[in-house]
Write an enzyme that holds these catalytic residues in place. Structure first.
Site, short mmCIF file in Angstrom:
data_model
loop_
_atom_site.label_atom_id
_atom_site.label_comp_id
_atom_site.label_asym_id
_atom_site.label_seq_id
_atom_site.Cartn_x
_atom_site.Cartn_y
_atom_site.Cartn_z
N PRO A 152 -36.52 91.86 -21.80
CA PRO A 152 -35.24 92.44 -22.20
C PRO A 152 -35.42 93.54 -23.25
O PRO A 152 -36.54 93.86 -23.64
CB PRO A 152 -34.52 91.23 -22.81
CG PRO A 152 -35.64 90.48 -23.48
CD PRO A 152 -36.88 90.70 -22.65
N TRP A 153 -34.29 94.06 -23.73
CA TRP A 153 -34.32 95.25 -24.60
C TRP A 153 -34.29 94.92 -26.09
O TRP A 153 -34.45 95.80 -26.91
CB TRP A 153 -33.13 96.17 -24.27
CG TRP A 153 -31.84 95.42 -24.18
CD1 TRP A 153 -31.22 94.98 -23.05
CD2 TRP A 153 -31.02 94.95 -25.27
NE1 TRP A 153 -30.07 94.27 -23.35
CE2 TRP A 153 -29.93 94.25 -24.72
CE3 TRP A 153 -31.09 95.07 -26.66
CZ2 TRP A 153 -28.93 93.67 -25.49
CZ3 TRP A 153 -30.11 94.48 -27.44
CH2 TRP A 153 -29.04 93.79 -26.85
N SER A 231 -30.76 87.41 -19.44
CA SER A 231 -29.49 86.69 -19.33
C SER A 231 -29.59 85.51 -18.36
O SER A 231 -30.39 85.52 -17.42
CB SER A 231 -28.40 87.65 -18.85
OG SER A 231 -28.75 88.15 -17.58
N THR A 232 -28.75 84.51 -18.58
CA THR A 232 -28.70 83.35 -17.69
C THR A 232 -28.31 83.79 -16.28
O THR A 232 -28.82 83.27 -15.29
CB THR A 232 -27.71 82.33 -18.27
OG1 THR A 232 -28.19 81.95 -19.56
CG2 THR A 232 -27.60 81.08 -17.42
N VAL A 234 -28.97 86.68 -14.70
CA VAL A 234 -30.11 87.22 -13.95
C VAL A 234 -31.13 86.09 -13.68
O VAL A 234 -31.74 86.05 -12.62
CB VAL A 234 -30.75 88.42 -14.68
CG1 VAL A 234 -32.04 88.86 -13.99
CG2 VAL A 234 -29.78 89.58 -14.75
N GLU A 252 -36.60 82.22 -20.03
CA GLU A 252 -36.01 82.10 -21.37
C GLU A 252 -34.69 82.84 -21.32
O GLU A 252 -34.66 84.07 -21.27
CB GLU A 252 -36.98 82.68 -22.41
CG GLU A 252 -36.81 82.07 -23.77
CD GLU A 252 -36.17 83.01 -24.73
OE1 GLU A 252 -34.96 83.28 -24.57
OE2 GLU A 252 -36.88 83.49 -25.64
N ARG A 280 -30.58 89.91 -38.12
CA ARG A 280 -31.77 90.55 -37.57
C ARG A 280 -31.39 91.18 -36.24
O ARG A 280 -30.65 90.59 -35.45
CB ARG A 280 -32.86 89.48 -37.36
CG ARG A 280 -34.23 90.01 -37.15
CD ARG A 280 -35.24 88.93 -37.48
NE ARG A 280 -34.99 87.73 -36.71
CZ ARG A 280 -35.72 87.34 -35.67
NH1 ARG A 280 -36.75 88.04 -35.29
NH2 ARG A 280 -35.45 86.23 -35.04
N CYS A 286 -31.61 86.08 -28.97
CA CYS A 286 -31.17 84.84 -28.32
C CYS A 286 -31.34 83.64 -29.24
O CYS A 286 -30.83 82.58 -28.94
CB CYS A 286 -31.90 84.65 -27.00
SG CYS A 286 -33.65 84.86 -27.16
P1 ADP Z 1 -29.63 91.49 -21.08
O1 ADP Z 1 -28.30 90.84 -20.91
O2 ADP Z 1 -30.42 91.05 -22.24
O3 ADP Z 1 -29.62 92.97 -20.85
P2 ADP Z 1 -30.63 91.14 -18.44
O4 ADP Z 1 -30.81 89.78 -17.90
O5 ADP Z 1 -29.57 91.99 -17.86
O6 ADP Z 1 -30.50 90.89 -19.97
O7 ADP Z 1 -31.97 91.95 -18.38
C1 ADP Z 1 -33.22 91.42 -18.76
C2 ADP Z 1 -34.28 92.05 -17.88
O8 ADP Z 1 -34.03 91.67 -16.53
C3 ADP Z 1 -34.29 93.57 -17.88
O9 ADP Z 1 -35.62 94.03 -17.75
C4 ADP Z 1 -33.48 93.90 -16.66
O10 ADP Z 1 -33.76 95.19 -16.15
C5 ADP Z 1 -34.00 92.83 -15.73
N1 ADP Z 1 -33.15 92.57 -14.56
C6 ADP Z 1 -31.82 92.76 -14.41
N2 ADP Z 1 -31.43 92.43 -13.16
C7 ADP Z 1 -32.54 92.02 -12.49
C8 ADP Z 1 -32.81 91.55 -11.16
N3 ADP Z 1 -31.85 91.43 -10.25
N4 ADP Z 1 -34.09 91.22 -10.86
C9 ADP Z 1 -35.06 91.32 -11.77
N5 ADP Z 1 -34.89 91.76 -13.02
C10 ADP Z 1 -33.65 92.10 -13.39
#
Ligand code: ADP
Length: 479
Positions: A152-153, A231-232, A234, A252, A280, A286
């Site tokens: 994530p970012w 995220s949960t 994804v 995670e 922070r 998370c």
């Molecule tokens: P956040 O809500 O923290 O942005 P995400 O779950 O959207 O978290 O993103 C976390 C990581 O999962 C990022 O690298 C994002 O590009 C990646 N991601 C988002 N969608 C998918 C997907 N369908 N398959 C694989 N990775 C994904």
């Protein structure tokens, strides 16, 4: 545009080569503190991801000895510390957090390389001492194979540093996909890896749209394991897409951490720890406290301790030395926080304090805010806010505190402040969270396993458990 000796190639890295620099499909990375464009990067898709998987799959089958891998881990550790200032600058530019937090992130990340280097001897074959059925038995820890690491970012370096050195120590071939909001730190790490001349295919980097890259990682037969932090929602997609292929997953996911302050707690210590924990990364972690549960007998005093601290917070560009709170990652994040605050106030919460945001700041800032009297049914109780908001929810009894803390689908981190030793033992056993911190707001460390219960995911990062995630135990019996 960002200039750095660690960002000379603004593209992916597959099988020992920088790839995609001439791609026609691109995406932009911007500085959340200013909106300035930092880089235009190639949007690699499914074919590049397949090439990365093939390279990783070839590489792990031909992996060198434990000693060589230990040497790589320590070489990367040393290089991270050598490049600490530059890596921290890149983290702050693309993520927004104060530079001093980015420096801590680099140290913390380097710690995972050192820790897994120190644990690699545990992967040596272990013969069972006695003959069983007349044969000798040996347990080997084979590499899981080609692995996908999706990050994530919020901690562009640290979230990868929990996975990458463990995978490398185990002997896996690696394909990494960073978040498209913050890919520059990962690209910078790959400049370091390129300089260390790891064999081609060992560590591959793909950047671009998540869906096609994720789809290849989830469905390609050579990928044996995906480690994901995010995220949960994804996480659920990854579970569904990998299900027909029976891949191992280490997930995670979301947090929604409770922070419980009992009536016998040291309120000054609890307030100081909450400031460090909650603010922070501007509250975008998370593990950071999301539900502040305070015993009614001390809630007024605790609120006034917090009010002083929250209103004094200095919001600004993370590159300014005086900044304590940077911007949120993007406009959508600001809108979500604003929605949670409005919802909480509509349900009866009162705003007690707010820091100021200078009108000259043009990025995606939200003022740190303290709310009190948060009511049942507020969105903040159920969803992670991921922003600089402290919202106090009052309770009357220990049993109520535990019930409130556990009343979430998540189970990642929980915090408890109390002076009573028997209560520490009793309550920590009752809290369904993978990380329970008592009288401290501290988060995970490389030496200990960290991960979620319930819908915060499964699998652990850190500790020997975090290394074994990437191994396949294989028993060889020789008659
Ligand atoms: P956040 O809500 O923290 O942005 P995400 O779950 O959207 O978290 O993103 C976390 C990581 O999962 C990022 O690298 C994002 O590009 C990646 N991601 C988002 N969608 C998918 C997907 N369908 N398959 C694989 N990775 C994904």
């Amino acid at each position: 545009m960002v200039q750095s000796h660690l960002l000379q190639n603004l593209c992916g890295y597959i099988d020992g080569q920088w790839v995609g620099a001439a791609a026609s499909k691109t995406f932009e990375v911007c500085n959340p503190a200013t909106g300035d464009l930092l880089a235009v990067l190639p949007n690699l898709g499914a074919p590049d991801t397949r090439a990365a998987v093939v390279a990783a799959d070839r590489a792990w089958r031909d992996f060198p000895s434990l000693e060589t891998r230990e040497g790589w881990l320590m070489a990367i550790h040393d290089a991270l510390l050598r490049e600490k200032q530059e890596l921290a600058r890149i983290i702050t530019l693309e993520q927004g957090k104060p530079l001093k937090e980015s420096l801590v992130e680099v140290d913390y990340s380097a710690g995972f390389f050192k820790f897994f280097a120190s644990q690699i001897h545990n992967l040596a074959p272990s013969p069972l001492g006695e003959k069983i059925r007349g044969a000798s038995w040996t347990v080997h820890h084979r590499p899981a194979g080609a692995v996908g690491l999706i990050t994530p970012w919020n901690f562009p370096l640290a979230m990868l540093a929990k996975k990458f050195p463990a995978a490398l120590a185990a002997g896996c071939g690696i394909v990494t996909k960073p978040a498209d909001l913050t890919p520059l730190t990962t690209i910078a790490l790959w400049h370091i890896l390129d300089g260390l001349k790891l064999p081609p295919g060992v560590a591959n980097l793909v950047i671009g749209d998540a869906a096609p890259i994720g789809d290849v990682l989830c469905t390609h037969p050579a990928v044996r394991l995906i480690s994901f932090t995010g995220s949960t929602e994804v996480g659920r997609t990854l579970i569904k897409t990998t299900a027909p292929h029976i891949k191992r997953l280490s997930l995670e996911l979301g947090g929604n951490a409770p922070y419980i302050v009992m009536d016998d707690a040291d309120l000054t210590a609890a307030a100081d720890a909450l400031m460090a924990n909650k603010f922070r990364c501007a509250g975008q972690t998370c593990v950071c406290a999301n539900r502040i549960l305070v015993h009614a007998a001390v809630a007024d005093r605790f609120a006034s301790e917090m009010a002083r601290r929250v209103s004094a917070l200095r919001v600004g560009n993370g590159m300014d030395a005086s900044t304590e709170i940077g911007p949120l990652i993007n406009r959508a994040a600001v809108e979500k926080v604003a929605r949670h605050v409005e919802d909480a106030m509509a349900c009866g919460a009162k705003r007690v304090a707010q820091a100021s945001v200078d009108a000259s700041l043009t990025g995606t800032f939200y003022p740190p805010t303290l709310l009190d009297h948060l009511a049942e049914g507020s969105a903040m109780q159920q969803e992670e806010t991921f922003g600089p908001i402290v919202a106090i929810r009052r309770f009357e009894t220990e049993a109520e505190a535990v019930a409130l803390a556990n009343s979430t689908i998540y189970g990642l981190a929980a915090y408890l402040f109390t002076a009573d030793v028997s209560r520490i033992e009793r309550m920590s056993r009752q809290l369904s969270f993978g990380h329970v911190a008592v009288n401290t707001g501290t988060g995970p460390t490389p030496e200990a396993p960290f991960g979620g219960m319930k819908q915060s995911g499964y699998g652990r990062e850190g500790g020997i458990e975090g290394l074994l995630e990437y191994c396949e135990p294989q028993t060889v019996v020789v008659a």
